[in-house]
Scaffold this motif. Structure first.
Motif, PDB file in Angstrom:
ATOM      1  N   ILE B  66      73.189  28.117 163.431  1.00 47.03           N
ATOM      2  CA  ILE B  66      74.087  28.228 162.279  1.00 47.03           C
ATOM      3  C   ILE B  66      75.086  27.079 162.324  1.00 47.03           C
ATOM      4  O   ILE B  66      75.260  26.426 163.343  1.00 47.03           O
ATOM      5  N   HIS B  67      75.741  26.867 161.204  1.00 45.88           N
ATOM      6  CA  HIS B  67      76.567  25.683 161.023  1.00 45.88           C
ATOM      7  C   HIS B  67      77.694  25.608 162.052  1.00 45.88           C
ATOM      8  O   HIS B  67      78.501  26.529 162.175  1.00 45.88           O
ATOM      9  N   ARG B  69      77.555  25.594 165.339  1.00 42.40           N
ATOM     10  CA  ARG B  69      77.470  26.363 166.586  1.00 42.40           C
ATOM     11  C   ARG B  69      76.368  25.888 167.527  1.00 42.40           C
ATOM     12  O   ARG B  69      75.945  26.619 168.408  1.00 42.40           O
ATOM     13  N   PRO B  72      77.682  26.037 171.512  1.00 42.94           N
ATOM     14  CA  PRO B  72      77.644  27.276 172.301  1.00 42.94           C
ATOM     15  C   PRO B  72      76.220  27.808 172.509  1.00 42.94           C
ATOM     16  O   PRO B  72      75.915  28.328 173.585  1.00 42.94           O
ATOM     17  N   ILE B  73      75.361  27.650 171.521  1.00 39.84           N
ATOM     18  CA  ILE B  73      73.977  28.103 171.711  1.00 39.84           C
ATOM     19  C   ILE B  73      73.321  27.284 172.823  1.00 39.84           C
ATOM     20  O   ILE B  73      72.689  27.826 173.736  1.00 39.84           O
ATOM     21  N   GLN B  75      74.710  25.706 175.256  1.00 40.58           N
ATOM     22  CA  GLN B  75      75.284  26.056 176.567  1.00 40.58           C
ATOM     23  C   GLN B  75      74.710  27.367 177.092  1.00 40.58           C
ATOM     24  O   GLN B  75      74.477  27.530 178.292  1.00 40.58           O
ATOM     25  N   GLY B 101      86.119  22.985 167.433  1.00 37.28           N
ATOM     26  CA  GLY B 101      86.626  23.806 168.535  1.00 37.28           C
ATOM     27  C   GLY B 101      85.624  23.882 169.665  1.00 37.28           C
ATOM     28  O   GLY B 101      85.967  23.785 170.845  1.00 37.28           O
ATOM     29  N   HIS B 102      84.353  24.051 169.306  1.00 30.90           N
ATOM     30  CA  HIS B 102      83.320  24.145 170.343  1.00 30.90           C
ATOM     31  C   HIS B 102      83.117  22.798 171.037  1.00 30.90           C
ATOM     32  O   HIS B 102      82.856  22.737 172.229  1.00 30.90           O
ATOM     33  N   HIS B 105      85.763  22.206 173.673  1.00 31.79           N
ATOM     34  CA  HIS B 105      85.636  23.103 174.822  1.00 31.79           C
ATOM     35  C   HIS B 105      84.326  22.900 175.579  1.00 31.79           C
ATOM     36  O   HIS B 105      84.278  23.124 176.790  1.00 31.79           O
ATOM     37  N   ARG B 109      84.233  22.143 179.444  1.00 34.61           N
ATOM     38  CA  ARG B 109      83.418  23.022 180.302  1.00 34.61           C
ATOM     39  C   ARG B 109      82.445  22.204 181.151  1.00 34.61           C
ATOM     40  O   ARG B 109      82.125  22.568 182.260  1.00 34.61           O
TER      41      ARG B 109
END
Lengths: 578, 288
Positions: B66-67, B69, B72-73, B75, B101-102, B105, B109
């Protein structure tokens, strides 16, 4: 001799209310009593009135009580706010330092104990919670060595000197109050418990423990009340099993990271409360659309917006069922006891993989945070089922085709292969796709894929999708509820039965897909129906009306002031309905 | 050993003729083969937008999510199976607007993921709106009077967020781009590779010719030391963000998966899920 008792400790947040409660209840648990706790707290760290209440019983109990036997108060505010709950003849143990008084009209016995003075004499006022708990433990006449053992465990890591001082604080508190009272009070003498070792935990711990048992090895989450204890437990445990917890930048990252990890083959969960679930909705759609397993816990709290973040509510049901745009298969399950928190977690991970869907476990604040006695949890009931996951090597693909990850099958569930597998390459996309996962806008394909996905859950039922206590063929009243309220309803039912009103009781545990065929016979048999819930619009009642009917028979019993139902409130409301 | 051809599939991209993303796709395929991967060892996770489709055009495992993201997927995939090579990819809107934001981070990370951004300074799939990478004054459908927001500098942000690998390239320079992606794949930690990938349909300002004129290739500076963070920041600022090459690399910092206490060296996805009775009983004692 009495068979049950309610005890409450109140003071300013940060004053040791939590730790006192922890030691007091741990000691009672060791003696084999059944316990049920309630935390009243606010969204701040220091200051502001807070109190913890524990119900203690020789028999299983799953509800807070209407009244209170013993109140331990660190300040006058704690007395003023809680004395009204005391039953006539109840006790207040308070710090003599603030010259405590009992409000007019309250018939209670006051023991003003120099709590702060004793603690300071022993070295630090920080120990006043130990003096206070020692005093109330002493009045109950319970064995001191069990209490001291709990103190030792609480302070053991700080060294023997600290333990010794705290034990002394407890002893001094008990000594002072027993001298005033002339020995333990007979009217508060609890019958002996069965002495059997019991489990004592909060719902969030049961959920977290269940996830470890289910093979969950990763968690991605963002802190929020009242869900954070789940990640706090798992960060201590998962590394022992090779896994970890990632504290993400927000709930969108938490849920999408969990989707990525589940796609790659590790059972991964996230947990949040209403505000976080709202942020996760788009991603839950991705899980549904790509048929990627996903497990999410929603510990419901007071909404909307920031609402009542530390208070009880059951108002996310509509959002959990309807929140995601478009139409996806999913499961929404609502455990109603602490044991169910554990077993539902295991079943949810199995269902998420077997049906390749998102599963949402909805608790409520009281179930998540109320510390209570749990029945033994059975290792032999832990079963891992991964459905159509292929672990053996695949044959080479013909004609350079991709693996049919979304193959149309009779049950709608396709074989699943994990990244890394040779000859298993396929595409995954949130765009409508064909059997190999490639984007497709073909109208016929669209219909087939929608039917495939939505068809998967048509007959999906969790273990005990409803839980019925139905001793009466045609009860005067059927009480329906969800979440933490079941035990309170049972206490109200006892009183109604004693008054000649026949009642049946059903806890709905599966919110979506709705188990209409299981619930319908109970509705048909009842003369009247009341649906009890902690929200303002009757979300569960509406689900029943929408899925089954009986609009004319169904009445709402709603409470949305942030506090859980009391047995007396349900009793009174049900009598008025008849 | 797989060649770059093994990383091709038979799907025809839906990109416009001349789109910069074609070269990025080719560079990923070449780099994957050059570092010795087999197709099943690679997972390409992408976001939404024209460039997000790239995961479907490479013969490897892929997830088009999804737009905003993809990170995070990606990771999550890496945490689940650290034996996989994981590429995250998407456009400048995906990574620097909705997903910023992702991005920050994921950089902090420092999981071992290679993030390739196809930066065209415009929203293409929604047919021409401003992006955080658009120049001030840039006229689009959503900024008819010209953009009045300052242009975001992803390289400066990456450096200040603690990035361990920062590179930039130009989709026309296939050789440099392939080499940088290889370096990113070999880097033990998070690597950001921002790629100028012109949109020939909606961006008539930042064209191939414009980039050729404005790019500053680090090859011009033989003494440049990519381990020097201050020099890296200076170079980015001096060139107004137009520098290409390996701008910064920190080989000392360990990746998240290596720092996480207790985290398994082998793929977590291959682990037996069932808890032993002994372990279960041990967990229960805490609640007694």
């Amino acid at each position: 001799m009495i068979s049950q008792l309610s005890w409450k400790i109140g003071g300013q947040q940060g004053e040791g209310v939590e730790s006192t409660d922890r030691i007091f209840s741990t000691a009672l648990n060791r003696l084999g009593y059944y316990l049920y706790g309630y935390r009243h707290f606010s969204s701040r760290i220091k200051g502001g009135h807070t109190n913890n209440k524990i119900r203690i019983s020789t028999k299983p109990i799953r509800a807070i009580s209407d009244d209170l036997d013993i109140l331990v108060a660190f300040d006058q505010e704690s007395i003023d706010l809680n004395a009204g709950e005391l039953r006539p003849g109840g006790i207040v143990v308070a710090d003599a330092k603030f010259s405590p008084t009992i409000p007019e009209g309250v018939q209670a016995r006051l023991f003003a104990v120099p709590i702060t003075a004793i603690a300071e004499e022993l070295g630090t006022s920080l120990m006043k919670n130990m003096v206070a708990s020692g005093a109330s433990w002493g009045l109950l006449g319970l064995p001191m060595e069990v209490f001291n053992k709990a103190v030792e465990e609480e302070f053991g890591r700080k060294g023997p000197a600290i333990v010794e001082k705290n034990v002394e604080a407890v002893r001094r508190g008990a000594e002072f109050v027993l001298e005033q009272a002339g020995g333990p009070l007979d009217e508060f003498k609890l019958e002996d418990a069965d002495g059997k070792q019991k489990l004592f935990m909060i719902g969030n711990e049961a959920l977290a423990l269940g996830s470890v048992a289910a093979g969950c090895r990763l968690m991605s989450a963002y802190p929020i009340t009242p869900a954070s204890e789940i990640m706090e437990y798992l960060i201590k445990k998962l590394p022992k099993f090779g896994g970890t917890v990632v504290q993400t930048e927000d709930e969108i990252a938490a849920v999408t990271m969990a989707i990525g990890a589940n796609y790659a083959g590790v059972r991964t969960m996230t947990a949040s409360a209403g505000p976080g679930l709202a942020l996760m909705m788009e991603a839950i759609g991705l899980s549904g659309m790509t048929e990627t397993p996903l497990v999410i816990v929603d510990t419901q709290r007071g909404g909307p917006s920031t609402g009542l973040p530390t208070k009880q509510e059951q108002s996310d049901i509509n959002a959990l069922i309807y929140g995601t745009h478009g139409e996806i298969p999913k499961l929404v399950v609502a455990p109603s006891t602490i044991e169910e928190c554990f077993y539902d977690m295991i079943e949810s991970f199995n269902i998420a993989e077997k049906y390749q869907i998102p599963v949402i476990i909805a608790t409520d604040l009281q179930l998540s945070l109320g510390k209570q006695t749990s029945e033994a949890l059975d290792y032999d009931k832990i079963v891992i089922e991964r459905g159509k996951l292929i672990t053996e090597e695949l044959p080479p693909n013909e004609d350079n085709r991709l693996f049919k990850r979304y193959e149309l099958t009779d049950d709608g569930i396709s074989p699943r292969v994990l990244p890394g597998a040779k000859h298993g390459i396929h595409h995954v996309t949130g765009v409508e796709h064909d059997q190999e996962g490639r984007p497709s806008e073909n109208a016929l394909n669209r219909e087939k894929m929608m039917d495939k996905r939505l068809g998967k859950i048509r007959d999906l039922r969790v273990t005990n999708a409803i839980k019925a206590i139905a001793p009466n063929e045609n009860p005067d009243l059927l009480i329906i509820a969800m979440g933490s309220t079941g035990g309170t309803i049972e206490e109200a039912r006892e009183r109604l039965t004693a008054e000649g009103i026949s009642t049946n009781h059903v806890m709905v545990r599966q919110m979506f897909p709705f188990p209409s065929e299981m619930l319908e016979p109970h509705l048909a048999a009842a003369k009247q129906i009341v649906v009890l819930e902690n929200n303002a619009t009757g979300q569960l009642a509406n689900l029943i009306k929408q899925n089954i009917g009986y609009h004319d028979k169904i009445r709402n019993l709603l409470k949305y002031d942030g506090t859980p139902f009391l047995p007396s409130e349900i009793h009174k409301a049900c009598k008025e309905l008849i | 050993m797989a060649t770059f051809k093994e990383f091709r599939n038979n799907v025809k991209p839906n990109w416009c003729p001349g789109c910069g993303d074609f070269s990025v796709q080719a560079a990923i395929q070449r780099a994957a083969a050059n570092v010795g991967l087999e197709p099943e060892q690679l997972a390409v996770i992408s976001g939404i937008g024209c460039s997000g489709r790239i995961s479907g055009y490479i013969n490897a495992y892929g997830l088009h999510g999804i737009h905003g993201r993809s990170l995070p997927i990606a990771q999550g995939v890496k945490l689940a199976n650290r034996e996989l090579t994981v590429i995250a990819s998407g456009g400048d809107g995906d990574g620097f607007a909705i997903g910023m934001g992702h991005t920050v981070h994921a950089i902090r990370r420092n999981l071992d993921v290679t993030y390739i951004v196809m930066d065209n300074q415009i929203y293409g799939l929604t047919k021409g709106q401003t992006s955080p990478r658009s120049a001030e004054g840039f006229k689009t459908k959503s900024t008819p009077e010209g953009s009045i927001e300052s242009t975001l500098s992803p390289l400066e942000i990456a450096l200040s967020a603690g990035a361990t690998f920062v590179a930039q390239s130009f989709s026309s320079d296939l050789k440099q781009l392939t080499a940088l992606i290889e370096a990113g794949l070999n880097h033990k930690g998070f690597s950001l590779i921002n790629v100028f990938s012109p949109c020939v349909t909606f961006n008539k300002v930042n064209t191939y010719d414009w980039f050729k004129e404005n790019i500053v290739n680090l090859e011009q500076f033989p003494d440049y030391d990519p381990s020097n963070r201050i020099a890296a920041m200076t170079k980015i600022m001096e060139t107004n963000g137009m520098v290409t090459g390996l701008i910064y690399q920190n080989k000392e910092r360990k990746s998240y998966e290596d720092l996480a206490v207790g985290f398994k060296q082998e793929a977590l996805s291959k682990q037996d899920l069932k808890l032993s009775r002994q372990d279960f009983d041990k967990l229960l004692t805490e609640f007694k």
